[in-house]
Design an enzyme around this catalytic site. Structure first.
Site, short mmCIF file in Angstrom:
data_model
loop_
_atom_site.label_atom_id
_atom_site.label_comp_id
_atom_site.label_asym_id
_atom_site.label_seq_id
_atom_site.Cartn_x
_atom_site.Cartn_y
_atom_site.Cartn_z
N ASP A 1 11.58 -1.80 2.76
CA ASP A 1 11.53 -0.76 3.94
C ASP A 1 11.43 0.55 3.65
OD1 ASP A 1 11.95 -3.35 5.55
OD2 ASP A 1 14.21 -3.35 4.92
N LYS B 1 6.24 1.46 3.20
CA LYS B 1 4.85 1.19 2.61
C LYS B 1 4.11 0.70 3.79
CE LYS B 1 6.70 -2.28 0.37
NZ LYS B 1 8.20 -2.20 0.81
N GLY C 1 7.30 -8.43 5.31
CA GLY C 1 6.85 -8.31 6.96
C GLY C 1 6.71 -6.75 7.21
N HIS C 2 5.52 -6.56 7.65
CA HIS C 2 5.50 -5.10 8.35
C HIS C 2 4.84 -4.89 9.61
CE1 HIS C 2 2.61 -5.65 4.82
NE2 HIS C 2 1.97 -6.08 5.77
N GLN D 1 8.45 -5.66 -0.62
CA GLN D 1 9.75 -5.53 -1.29
C GLN D 1 9.80 -4.21 -2.25
OE1 GLN D 1 8.88 -9.07 -2.12
NE2 GLN D 1 9.57 -9.80 -0.03
P1 GDP Z 1 8.11 -1.52 4.54
O1 GDP Z 1 8.80 -2.56 4.46
O2 GDP Z 1 8.17 -0.60 3.32
O3 GDP Z 1 6.45 -1.82 4.77
O4 GDP Z 1 8.67 -0.41 5.56
P2 GDP Z 1 8.08 -0.23 7.02
O5 GDP Z 1 6.30 0.03 6.90
O6 GDP Z 1 8.23 -1.37 7.91
O7 GDP Z 1 8.55 0.90 7.61
C1 GDP Z 1 9.78 0.94 7.99
C2 GDP Z 1 9.74 1.80 9.07
O8 GDP Z 1 9.76 3.36 9.09
C3 GDP Z 1 8.47 1.51 10.30
O9 GDP Z 1 9.25 1.29 11.66
C4 GDP Z 1 7.99 2.93 10.18
O10 GDP Z 1 7.10 2.95 11.31
C5 GDP Z 1 8.94 4.07 9.72
N1 GDP Z 1 8.34 5.07 9.12
C6 GDP Z 1 7.68 5.04 8.14
N2 GDP Z 1 7.39 6.51 7.52
C7 GDP Z 1 8.31 7.20 8.38
C8 GDP Z 1 8.78 8.28 8.60
O11 GDP Z 1 8.07 9.29 7.66
N3 GDP Z 1 9.59 8.87 9.38
C9 GDP Z 1 9.98 8.18 10.12
N4 GDP Z 1 10.92 8.66 11.17
N5 GDP Z 1 9.78 6.70 10.27
C10 GDP Z 1 8.87 6.20 9.42
#
Ligand code: GDP
Length: 431
Positions: free
Chosen positions: A18, A21, A45-46, A228
């Site tokens: 989370d 990525k 999941g993304h 992850q």
């Molecule tokens: P992953 O599991 O690493 O792929 O994480 P996600 O891509 O699901 O990211 C988690 C959340 O953080 C998502 O809702 C993204 O839209 C949000 N997100 C990513 N980068 C940023 C950022 O720089 N600022 C904010 N506020 N949200 C972000």
């Protein structure tokens, strides 16, 4: 293709998952010829938003939503064929013709793996990692027991029957004799259903290692998409509170058949604070008002459950390990906007374990349980200038640049991408 990409780039999580990525992958995926997953299964999941359309993917690489890149599910991934067929149907419904290849060597999640997962989570008690109950741990265990079924087997009924007899009887014995549970589904039912899945998936099954080798030789660009994060890596993470696969970039080679010598760029995604789903000690965890503020501003609530995630200050002991083990060439630092308007920002630089300063992640669970964070507190930066992404890195507040310099010094890795919002354009590339 634009020059934004080296030929082979990897994106991996440097914390607990989370980290954002999805957004960083999205930033690169459209320019890649191949987007490849190398570990895990539909426990990841993304969410990707492209031109106003939202895609929620668990198994297929996010490159699928751009049309141009070929998406590859590597041999290190474990595949639930039903989940894969559902996801293919889902992207087709959204108007995409999936350019997808699944490794013939990828292991298949069987119904008995899913059944075992539920039973084993109960068995592990307070050492359980918080399983998603998708059969991930049992399928990887069967791979090592050499009871596994691979995608290619679904296309060869005789071999499939031979292997299934072995795998099924092992799982049934484990369930019924050791764990005193019944396995409801019959071998025959599984055989018929999975032969049918094989026929439905036939056109997607390839030797993806050869495909990627030839692609690389002909100058195509390849993006590896990690799921992850490092602390969930089954070898280097906080075992046993981990996932059941290697999340580290090293697994790209074994999980896809592409040599580690060919990977040019390894980007570790680091969120500017921590969030954690599931159990395990978490030294820099915070509670109270600061926790609530991070959680609300960062949207740190479970996507399906809505449950508040555990949050904490940035832990550089963890990131230091991510830099070392992954061989990160750079860091993408995300969600900096969530830290706006904090007057002070504690950053964990080491742990105090029974009076000793520890700067690397301990293998000892006792030490990790006893670890209290040693913080350096840096000044906050208030708000970010409007449309900062159009202005560039040098226009970031000095205190924020100092914060980034501090991270770079502590973990010995450059921060080259700075993310200050969820949208693609809210990103600053440091020259
Ligand atoms: P992953 O599991 O690493 O792929 O994480 P996600 O891509 O699901 O990211 C988690 C959340 O953080 C998502 O809702 C993204 O839209 C949000 N997100 C990513 N980068 C940023 C950022 O720089 N600022 C904010 N506020 N949200 C972000």
């Amino acid at each position: 293709m634009t020059s934004r990409l080296s030929k082979i780039t990897a994106i991996v999580g440097a914390q607990w998952g989370d980290e954002g990525k999805g957004k960083i992958t999205d930033f690169f995926a459209g320019d890649s010829d191949y987007v490849v997953r190398f570990h895990g299964g539909n426990n990841a999941g993304h969410t990707i938003i492209v031109d106003g359309t939202t895609f929620k993917l668990h198994l297929i690489p996010s490159g699928i939503v751009y049309g141009t890149p070929t998406s590859i599910i590597g041999n290190g991934v474990v595949v639930d064929p039903k989940a894969l067929l559902d996801e293919i149907a889902y992207v087709k419904e959204k108007g995409i013709n999936p350019k997808l290849m699944v490794s013939d060597r990828a292991h298949v999640i069987m119904p008995y793996h899913i059944a075992l997962d539920g039973v084993l989570s109960g068995h592990q008690g307070n050492l359980a990692a918080g399983s998603t109950n998708r059969g991930i741990a049992p399928v990887y265990a069967d791979k090592m027991f050499r009871n596994g079924i691979r995608m290619i087997d679904l296309l060869e009924p005789e071999v499939f029957q031979e292997k299934l007899t072995k795998g099924y009887s092992f799982a049934k014995g484990l369930m019924e004799k050791s764990l005193e549970q019944t396995l409801e589904i019959s071998q025959e039912e599984i055989f018929n259903t999975y032969v049918d899945y094989g026929q439905q998936l036939k056109s997607y099954i390839f030797d993806t290692s050869v495909e990627l080798y030839n692609a690389h030789k002909s100058g195509k660009s390849i993006l590896f998409e990690g799921a992850q994060g490092i602390s969930l890596d089954v070898d280097h993470g906080v075992y046993p509170f981990t996932t059941s696969s290697n999340t580290a970039a090293g697994h790209i080679s074994t999980g896809t058949g592409v040599s580690f010598r060919d990977i040019d760029r390894i980007i570790g995604v680091v969120k500017a604070y921590l969030s954690r789903v599931g159990e395990s000690p978490l030294p820099s965890e915070i509670h109270g008002d600061d926790a609530k503020s991070l959680r609300d501003k960062g949207g740190e609530y479970g996507t399906t459950t809505g449950r508040p995630r555990r949050v904490g200050w940035l832990d550089l002991v963890q990131v230091r390990q991510a830099v070392r083990v992954n061989g990160l060439t750079e860091i993408a630092l995300t969600k900096l906007d969530v830290l706006n308007n904090f007057s002070e920002l504690p950053v964990c630089v080491a742990y105090d374990v029974d009076g000793e300063r520890v700067t690397e992640m301990p293998a000892s669970l006792t030490q990790y349980r006893n670890a209290t964070p040693i913080y350096e507190t840096l000044p906050g930066w208030g708000d970010l200038p409007e449309n900062i992404w159009d202005k560039g890195y040098d226009e970031l507040p000095q205190t924020l640049r100092d914060y980034i310099d501090f991270i770079e010094r502590e973990v010995d890795c450059p921060v080259k991408i700075v993310s200050v919002g969820p949208q693609r354009h809210e990103t600053i590339i440091r020259k």
